[in-house]
Write an enzyme that holds these catalytic residues in place. Structure first.
Site, mmCIF file in Angstrom:
data_model
loop_
_atom_site.group_PDB
_atom_site.id
_atom_site.type_symbol
_atom_site.label_atom_id
_atom_site.label_comp_id
_atom_site.label_asym_id
_atom_site.label_seq_id
_atom_site.Cartn_x
_atom_site.Cartn_y
_atom_site.Cartn_z
ATOM 1 N N GLN A 22 1.086 -1.463 -0.196
ATOM 2 C CA GLN A 22 0.308 0.076 0.465
ATOM 3 C C GLN A 22 0.804 1.710 0.616
ATOM 4 O OE1 GLN A 22 -3.110 -0.324 -0.263
ATOM 5 N NE2 GLN A 22 -4.374 -1.774 0.799
ATOM 6 N N SER A 23 0.597 2.253 -1.143
ATOM 7 C CA SER A 23 1.619 2.837 -1.373
ATOM 8 C C SER A 23 2.240 3.970 0.442
ATOM 9 C CB SER A 23 1.366 4.240 -2.674
ATOM 10 O OG SER A 23 1.432 3.633 -3.294
ATOM 11 N N THR A 24 0.992 4.605 1.001
ATOM 12 C CA THR A 24 1.073 5.138 2.019
ATOM 13 C C THR A 24 0.839 4.677 3.202
ATOM 14 O OG1 THR A 24 -1.285 6.098 1.610
ATOM 15 C CG2 THR A 24 0.850 7.305 0.687
#
Ligand SMILES: [Zn+2]
Length: 687
Positions: A22-24
């Site tokens: 998950q990117s962030t």
């Protein structure tokens, strides 16, 4: 298509890797569903035939952006595992998210194809060796990157639109605020305005950012900064002005009333890290002059930029820099004859005398290596000054004027030739025109050809005319009027007078030199300094100067004497050497006669062994040693020596040494143990 058919026993023998990302951190926290979906894929792998033990989850990159593979240890681990051929299946939620960067993605695909690794996402199973699958995976990657690009473009596009209208809110600079109608106006605080105006005024006067800082510091003026964040929003703090701040202000076009945006660009370097580079003015994204009131005019801004560039501070360029107070006349003008870099000035105070030298230390400083070279300043200054005085004499200027005349006459000749060329082109054009006019219109082929010829001629004529105009402009020289000639003649007599006048300051001398000289290249060897002067206009003058001896070189013992001592030390004591040298008329570097102590000192400096050491090294013995050697009492040995049976010499003030006997005495007692080595013996007896 039968997806199950793609999975072979070979694949099932290897691992299945589930890559979760998950990117962030925000996504990690909020988007639990997606994470759950990603873990769901694990079940899918089991359905395909991989058991639980074979399935590895890589979720180290949770919370890392997928924009690049750098700093994503999980992704790198995945690639490593795949390239080692240990992986049969790679799983990821919408696989293109494995890598948001297309290059990373395609590299992964290629490795998967080479190692026969399958790829699985929520839509199906892909074999990168199949053209169709590879096409779909490639497209997915491209679209994923496009998605990222669109997101960014939408964000930046909004900013840019606002900036183009000049309405983008930018943190105000010192001296400006936004008023209630969001206009960018002068700060109402008179003290802040005063400080900004003083900065520009001081730079106008001194032409150097450093001088501005000095002026502020000398008069204890602090620089105001308005805070725009947090609790102290709107408060003004005062701090010391620094050169970097001054340079930022001088380079900032907003102080000249222009709104600008996008003066820099961030590029990713080979190391994957962003690098910020400044753009030339033509490439600024937004540039709106006269957008708000300015502290200086645009013209002044331009002048300041040119000045800063010349000062060499703006971009760290290699440029002469402003004239400073130091006594070295060629400050900023000297180039290194060895490496071509600009040399700097170094001042030193020796006793009460201030000396200057030109040093090439830049590369040494940058790389931590030795200094490239240094040249004593005074002799070079003297020579260049004299060369300048020689260059500006009535005779030299007369010659210059004659050359000027000559050139003018030659140019007139050239001009006549050029004009003839234009005339000829014109005649040809007229001829072509007449031929075209005379042709019968019904003869289409001929008319077409003639028309083309006429067109060609006209083009040639236009070109010739343009060429002529350009050349004439380049040659554009004014004929010196009689008034100018008189002034030049006066200069010839004035210049040497002004140059030699003690009232002329060093600064002014430097300014005069800069009007005459482009640069001076220096090189040196042990004996000579080579000075090459490049005058304005391209003429050059070369000088060779004897290199001045430094103080230690002046009192250093001459090389001839050292050689003499080296030769004598094998057969004479220091005392004797001193006597020999004095009788031959040699003197020390400082002009004094030689003594035993001075010879000893020179020997130790140059590593020359003494007569004593020389003899010992060749096997000569002390009295106890010789006594033991021949097997008699030392008294007896001494008696032998006095009677001339043994050869003895005085090796130095304290010691006698005996030549070893060539034949061993039959009375010799067997020596007990090893005889002490000579050097050890020397130190004990000499001490
Ligand atoms: Zn150098």
């Amino acid at each position: 298509m039968n997806t199950q058919a793609k999975v072979t026993a070979e694949h099932l023998r290897k691992q299945a890797i589930l890559y979760v990302r998950q990117s962030t951190l925000h996504q990690v926290k909020e988007n639990r569903e997606s994470t759950a979906l990603q873990y769901d894929l694990k079940r899918h792998a089991q359905e395909l035939g991989w058991n639980d033990k074979q399935t590895v989850v890589i979720d180290e990159d949770l919370g890392h952006s997928g924009a690049t593979a750098m700093d994503r240890s999980g992704f790198q681990r995945l690639v490593a595992e795949v390239s080692l051929g240990r992986v049969g299946l790679v799983m990821g939620l919408s696989v293109s998210r494995l890598a948001r960067n297309n290059a990373d993605w395609h590299r992964l695909l290629e490795i998967c194809a080479l190692t026969g690794t399958l790829i699985v996402d929520e839509d199906g199973i892909y074999d990168p060796n199949h053209f169709n699958d590879r096409l779909i995976l490639g497209l997915k990657g491209t679209m994923s990157e496009a998605e990222l690009h669109m997101l960014r473009a939408r964000l930046i596009g909004g900013l840019l639109n606002k900036a183009r209208r000049g309405e983008l809110w930018v943190r105000p600079l010192t001296g400006y605020v936004y008023d209630e109608r969001q206009r960018f106006v002068f700060d109402p605080d008179a003290q802040i305005q005063g400080a900004v105006r003083l900065l520009f005024e001081t730079f106008r006067r001194t032409g150097s950012a450093g001088q501005v800082v000095k002026h502020f510091s000398k008069h204890s003026i602090l620089w105001p900064c308005r805070l725009f964040e947090g609790k102290r929003d709107g408060k003004v703090v005062y701090r010391k002005l620094q050169r970097g701040m001054v340079l930022n202000i001088l380079h900032n076009p907003r102080y000249a009333g222009a709104f600008v945006y996008g003066r820099t660009r961030t590029r990713k370097g080979p190391d994957g890290k962003p690098h910020i580079c400044s753009l030339a003015r033509d490439n600024w994204q937004v540039f709106l002059p006269n957008a708000h009131p300015g502290y200086i005019s645009w013209e002044e801004y331009e002048i300041n930029q040119a000045r800063l560039l010349q000062n060499g501070h703006s971009e760290g360029r290699d440029s002469p820099g402003p004239v400073r107070e130091g006594s070295a006349l060629l400050q900023g003008l000297v180039l290194c004859g060895r490496c071509g870099l600009r040399m700097t000035v170094r001042y030193r105070v020796l006793k009460d005398r201030r000396t200057s030298s030109y040093v090439c230390a830049r590369r040494g400083i940058e790389t931590g290596g030795p200094m490239c070279q240094f040249v004593v300043g005074a002799v070079v200054d003297e020579a260049v000054g004299q060369a300048a005085v020689d260059a500006v004499t009535p005779a030299a200027l007369d010659v210059a004027l004659q050359v000027f005349e000559e050139l003018r006459a030659r140019r007139a000749d050239v001009d006549r030739l050029r004009r003839a060329q234009v005339e000829r082109a014109r005649e040809e054009t007229e001829l072509a025109q007449r031929q075209y006019m005379l042709a019968r219109p019904e003869n289409r082929l001929v008319v077409d050809t003639l028309e083309r010829q006429w067109n060609d001629c006209m083009a040639k004529l236009a070109q010739a005319e343009a060429e002529y105009a350009r050349a004439a402009k380049a040659d554009g020289m004014l004929e010196p009027s009689s008034d100018v000639r008189e002034r030049i003649a006066a200069l010839a007599s004035d210049f040497p007078r002004v140059w030699k006048d003690p009232r002329t300051s060093v600064r002014d001398r430097k300014r005069m030199l800069r009007l005459l000289i482009d640069d001076v290249t220096l090189a040196r060897n042990e004996e000579l300094i080579y000075v090459h002067i490049r005058w304005k206009g391209g003429a050059t003058t070369s000088r060779e100067l004897p290199r001045p001896r430094s103080s230690f070189e002046l009192i250093r013992t001459p090389a001839a004497v050292i050689n003499e001592i080296r030769a004598l030390a094998t057969e004479q004591t220091d005392d004797q050497i001193a006597g020999t040298l004095n009788s031959r008329g040699y003197r020390s570097g400082a002009g004094r006669s030689f003594t035993r102590h001075r010879i000893g000192y020179v020997r130790s400096c140059y590593g020359i062994e003494s007569y004593h050491q020389h003899l010992q090294r060749n096997g000569w013995l002390t009295l106890p040693e010789i006594a033991r050697e021949i097997g008699v009492h030392p008294h007896t040995a001494w008696t032998y020596a006095r009677k001339g049976l043994l050869r003895v010499v005085r090796a130095n003030a304290k010691h006698l040494l005996f030549e070893p006997p060539t034949v061993r005495s039959p009375f010799a007692r067997p020596s007990k143990g090893r005889r002490r080595v000579s050097c050890e013996h020397y130190t004990t007896t000499a001490g």
